[in-house]
Design an enzyme around this catalytic site. Structure first.
Site, PDB file in Angstrom:
ATOM      1  N   ARG A  15     -34.245 -21.690  22.532  1.00  0.00           N
ATOM      2  CA  ARG A  15     -34.584 -20.123  22.041  1.00  0.00           C
ATOM      3  C   ARG A  15     -34.894 -20.291  20.514  1.00  0.00           C
ATOM      4  NH1 ARG A  15     -29.430 -19.820  25.544  1.00  0.00           N
ATOM      5  NH2 ARG A  15     -29.229 -22.066  25.033  1.00  0.00           N
ATOM      6  N   LYS A  75     -27.719 -21.305  19.108  1.00  0.00           N
ATOM      7  CA  LYS A  75     -26.636 -21.918  19.990  1.00  0.00           C
ATOM      8  C   LYS A  75     -26.254 -22.488  18.510  1.00  0.00           C
ATOM      9  CE  LYS A  75     -25.441 -23.826  22.430  1.00  0.00           C
ATOM     10  NZ  LYS A  75     -24.406 -23.529  23.689  1.00  0.00           N
ATOM     11  N   TYR A  94     -24.125 -17.685  19.805  1.00  0.00           N
ATOM     12  CA  TYR A  94     -23.020 -17.825  20.165  1.00  0.00           C
ATOM     13  C   TYR A  94     -22.697 -19.202  19.351  1.00  0.00           C
ATOM     14  CZ  TYR A  94     -25.410 -16.431  24.780  1.00  0.00           C
ATOM     15  OH  TYR A  94     -26.069 -15.225  25.571  1.00  0.00           O
ATOM     16  N   SER A 134     -26.082 -16.103  31.561  1.00  0.00           N
ATOM     17  CA  SER A 134     -24.980 -16.538  32.746  1.00  0.00           C
ATOM     18  C   SER A 134     -26.061 -15.954  33.405  1.00  0.00           C
ATOM     19  CB  SER A 134     -23.988 -15.098  32.670  1.00  0.00           C
ATOM     20  OG  SER A 134     -22.932 -15.175  32.266  1.00  0.00           O
ATOM     21  N   ASP A 198     -13.074 -17.579  45.062  1.00  0.00           N
ATOM     22  CA  ASP A 198     -12.943 -16.567  43.481  1.00  0.00           C
ATOM     23  C   ASP A 198     -11.190 -15.857  44.203  1.00  0.00           C
ATOM     24  OD1 ASP A 198     -15.052 -15.026  41.035  1.00  0.00           O
ATOM     25  OD2 ASP A 198     -12.692 -14.733  41.772  1.00  0.00           O
ATOM     26  N   SER A 220      -9.118 -17.729  46.136  1.00  0.00           N
ATOM     27  CA  SER A 220      -8.993 -19.348  45.563  1.00  0.00           C
ATOM     28  C   SER A 220      -7.896 -19.453  45.694  1.00  0.00           C
ATOM     29  CB  SER A 220      -9.808 -18.558  44.192  1.00  0.00           C
ATOM     30  OG  SER A 220      -9.445 -19.983  43.352  1.00  0.00           O
ATOM     31  N   VAL A 239     -16.511 -20.684  36.424  1.00  0.00           N
ATOM     32  CA  VAL A 239     -15.843 -20.069  36.272  1.00  0.00           C
ATOM     33  C   VAL A 239     -15.082 -19.763  34.342  1.00  0.00           C
ATOM     34  CG1 VAL A 239     -13.114 -20.116  36.048  1.00  0.00           C
ATOM     35  CG2 VAL A 239     -14.542 -21.147  38.330  1.00  0.00           C
ATOM     36  N   LEU A 240     -14.898 -18.458  34.414  1.00  0.00           N
ATOM     37  CA  LEU A 240     -14.518 -18.110  33.093  1.00  0.00           C
ATOM     38  C   LEU A 240     -13.763 -17.167  32.664  1.00  0.00           C
ATOM     39  CD1 LEU A 240     -16.188 -17.742  30.196  1.00  0.00           C
ATOM     40  CD2 LEU A 240     -17.318 -15.622  31.040  1.00  0.00           C
ATOM     41  N   ALA A 268     -19.690 -24.015  33.528  1.00  0.00           N
ATOM     42  CA  ALA A 268     -18.935 -23.469  32.755  1.00  0.00           C
ATOM     43  C   ALA A 268     -18.567 -24.835  31.738  1.00  0.00           C
ATOM     44  CB  ALA A 268     -17.279 -23.440  33.170  1.00  0.00           C
ATOM     45  N   ASP A 270     -20.139 -25.313  28.950  1.00  0.00           N
ATOM     46  CA  ASP A 270     -19.864 -24.548  26.760  1.00  0.00           C
ATOM     47  C   ASP A 270     -18.602 -24.307  27.054  1.00  0.00           C
ATOM     48  OD1 ASP A 270     -22.721 -24.242  25.936  1.00  0.00           O
ATOM     49  OD2 ASP A 270     -22.870 -22.533  27.628  1.00  0.00           O
ATOM     50  N   ASN A 300     -26.836 -26.640  27.637  1.00  0.00           N
ATOM     51  CA  ASN A 300     -27.644 -25.311  26.468  1.00  0.00           C
ATOM     52  C   ASN A 300     -28.419 -25.088  27.713  1.00  0.00           C
ATOM     53  OD1 ASN A 300     -28.327 -28.057  26.184  1.00  0.00           O
ATOM     54  ND2 ASN A 300     -30.000 -26.859  24.569  1.00  0.00           N
ATOM     55  N   MET A 301     -28.575 -24.728  29.856  1.00  0.00           N
ATOM     56  CA  MET A 301     -29.030 -24.621  31.068  1.00  0.00           C
ATOM     57  C   MET A 301     -30.134 -23.822  30.586  1.00  0.00           C
ATOM     58  SD  MET A 301     -26.397 -25.107  33.732  1.00  0.00           S
ATOM     59  CE  MET A 301     -27.404 -24.767  35.065  1.00  0.00           C
TER      60      MET A 301
END
Length: 373
Positions: A15, A75, A94, A134, A198, A220, A239-240, A268, A270, A300-301
């Site tokens: 990127r 990144k 980021y 995301s 969730d 959850s 999850v974030l 998740a 990152d 870094n998908m």
């Protein structure tokens, strides 16, 4: 303002911080844009595409970091890049600092003004600069998970959608936010049996309305996660907690109950990952196995689909980049609380509370740091 765009150097990161149309907007507003030679090639953007719209192409990253008032990346800066940052320089990218003590310390020492895409907010409480990536990561997760389930990749040899007479794979998605919702969309489309977990009743209602009986939704709890982990062929963690390290929802003990050859895709990662056995991997070496379970934890998908990701990211970052360039950091941060929420490190001070808590560092409110109070 002089704006610099270096070539990304993270493993298989293709990127680029600005696309040519963004350069044109900045030049139109009277700014200078310097782009490192070859920075956009991985996203299908030639140097000539940039120069045609007003950018100056320069060799190497040294001049970018030495002369730019603001560095726009994708990144987090790696150690060699962090050494090039200087006091008063704006870094807009980021960062994901909560799980990264070394980067946090280097950014503090640099004296730079470090604004993280992932903590910039919107009036509705969403994270507009994180959302497109995301979405991309969520949509990629079932795709890479399906590939990892193939026997040649170390997986169980299960086809995600099954075939007539043979059941589909069970996909469990932890988190029903942006990534989780997009992961469910693709997994359902691939014919899998999908369950989304969730702790937000509102999120579960939204998912039920959106997908109907195509998925199952589960509130959850530790007990629910334990049961679903045992059943999963593919577990996707999304999850974030904004700015903070991801909670470890799947323990090492739970892992031992999973089917041999099952797969975990920890989106998740990152923010440190939501699985206790997760550690960051790269596109060059994306998976590893713990207790017979394949882990895909590429940090870094979206870089795998660099062109789509780059343009999607620029669609949302450009207004903030223009604001910083047109007004300077002081006015831009003062007049926009949502951009101010993106300020993580300011001239040696940590201005993002979850980051300060994660590393046991002093926290200074962003308003105080920039002199608003």
């Amino acid at each position: 303002m002089r704006i610099g765009v270096p070539k990304e150097i993270k493993n298989h990161e293709y990127r680029v911080g600005l696309v040519p149309s963004s350069v044109q907007e900045l030049v139109h507003h009277g700014h200078e844009v310097f782009v490192q030679a070859g920075a956009g090639v991985g996203a299908g953007i030639a140097d000539a595409d940039y120069t045609a719209l007003g950018a100056t192409i320069v060799d190497g990253a040294d001049r970018i970091f030495a002369e730019a008032d603001m560095v726009v990346k994708v990144k987090e800066p790696l150690a060699v890049e962090r050494k090039k940052l200087r006091k008063g320089q704006i870094l807009f990218t980021y960062l994901h600092l909560a799980p990264d003590a070394e980067q946090t310390r280097d950014l503090i020492d640099s004296g730079a003004i470090c604004i993280a895409y992932e903590t910039v907010t919107a009036p509705n409480g969403s994270l507009p600069l994180l959302t497109p990536m995301s979405e991309v990561a969520g949509r990629l997760a079932p795709q890479v998970g399906a590939h990892s389930l193939e026997k040649a990749q170390g997986g169980r040899g299960v086809l995600l959608g099954g075939v007539p007479g043979v059941p589909a794979a069970e996909v469990v998605i932890l988190g029903g936010g942006v990534s989780g919702t997009h992961a469910a969309t693709i997994a359902v489309g691939m014919g899998a049996k999908v369950t989304v977990v969730d702790r937000s009743a509102d999120a579960l209602k939204r998912l039920a309305t959106q997908f109907g009986t195509s998925i199952s939704t589960v509130f959850s709890t530790r007990s629910a996660i334990e049961e679903l982990v045992r059943r999963a062929d593919l577990l996707i963690g999304t999850v974030l907690i904004p700015g903070a390290a991801a909670p470890k929802l799947v323990t090492r003990a739970m892992l031992s109950t999973m089917k041999p050859g099952s797969v975990i895709v920890d989106v998740a990662i990152d923010q440190g990952g939501c699985v206790e056995t997760s550690h960051a991997t790269t596109h060059a070496d994306p998976t590893y196995v713990v207790d017979g379970v394949v882990h895909y934890c590429v940090a870094n998908m979206p870089g795998a689909v660099a062109r789509t990701s780059t343009f999607a990211l620029n669609n949302v970052t450009l207004p903030f980049t223009l604001s910083l360039a047109n007004h300077g950091w002081k006015k831009a941060l003062t007049q926009d609380v949502h951009l101010r929420n993106g300020l993580n490190v300011f001239e040696g001070k940590v201005t993002c509370e979850p980051v300060a808590q994660a590393h046991g560092l002093p926290y200074v409110h962003a308003e105080a740091a920039i002199g608003m109070q």
